[in-house]
Design an enzyme around this catalytic site. Sequence first.
Site, mmCIF file in Angstrom:
data_model
loop_
_atom_site.group_PDB
_atom_site.id
_atom_site.type_symbol
_atom_site.label_atom_id
_atom_site.label_comp_id
_atom_site.label_asym_id
_atom_site.label_seq_id
_atom_site.Cartn_x
_atom_site.Cartn_y
_atom_site.Cartn_z
ATOM 1 N N VAL A 59 0.861 -1.177 0.000
ATOM 2 C CA VAL A 59 0.000 0.000 0.000
ATOM 3 C C VAL A 59 0.898 1.227 0.000
ATOM 4 C CG1 VAL A 59 -2.017 -1.059 1.098
ATOM 5 C CG2 VAL A 59 -0.230 -0.041 2.517
ATOM 6 N N SER A 60 0.331 2.347 -0.395
ATOM 7 C CA SER A 60 1.137 3.549 -0.580
ATOM 8 C C SER A 60 1.453 4.299 0.704
ATOM 9 C CB SER A 60 0.431 4.504 -1.544
ATOM 10 O OG SER A 60 0.292 3.888 -2.797
ATOM 11 N N SER A 61 0.543 4.257 1.685
ATOM 12 C CA SER A 61 0.775 5.047 2.892
ATOM 13 C C SER A 61 0.343 4.281 4.137
ATOM 14 C CB SER A 61 0.023 6.376 2.809
ATOM 15 O OG SER A 61 -1.359 6.150 2.717
ATOM 16 N N GLN A 64 -3.255 3.326 5.106
ATOM 17 C CA GLN A 64 -3.917 2.265 4.333
ATOM 18 C C GLN A 64 -3.548 0.873 4.841
ATOM 19 O OE1 GLN A 64 -2.307 3.358 0.505
ATOM 20 N NE2 GLN A 64 -4.256 4.271 -0.111
#
Length: 193
Positions: A59-61, A64
């Site tokens: 996931v990007s961050s 999340q």
Amino acid sequence: MNLKEWAASTGIAYITARRQYAAGTLPVPTYRIGRLIMVGEPVTGTSAETGQTVVYARVSSADQKSDLDRQVARVTVWATGQKLGVDRVVTEVGSALNGHRKKFLALLRDPKVATIVVERRDRFARFGAEYVEAALAAQGRRLLVVDPAEVDDDLVRDVTEILTSLCARLYGRRAGANRARRAVEAATESGPA
């Protein structure tokens, strides 16, 4: 199937199933893959000569992270449904535009990993996934994508990737320039003490 799905299908509350699992009194065989509890007999892992099968989720961050667990569950259930023995689960938080993801690079460097399973191609690499797949294939390894439904038009996909990359660089540069400007302003305003 995972423990939550099994509990729902049998009419048992999930918390009760978790307690039975923890106590070792669950009436069905279970095994763990990463943080996921699977119900049933484990699909036998790959032999030493064919290599490991690894589920990779990203996931990007950090906000999340709950999506990360669901992503692992979906990919693991798919892999076991395809009769793939999942040997390891690798999760990572980081942008797909970041080419310095440590776990991602370690996965690519590990010659024991024969199959990498991802939910979507962009979870693995935003750009150049085809090159990574070709390099893996040249080594006798493979990348399996659970949800191959992506933008079919290559031109649209390429333009979207280029715009994404340029925007990320532009906004990253702008943020860095703004931080530097604020630091200079703070230093010049306070003056010598």
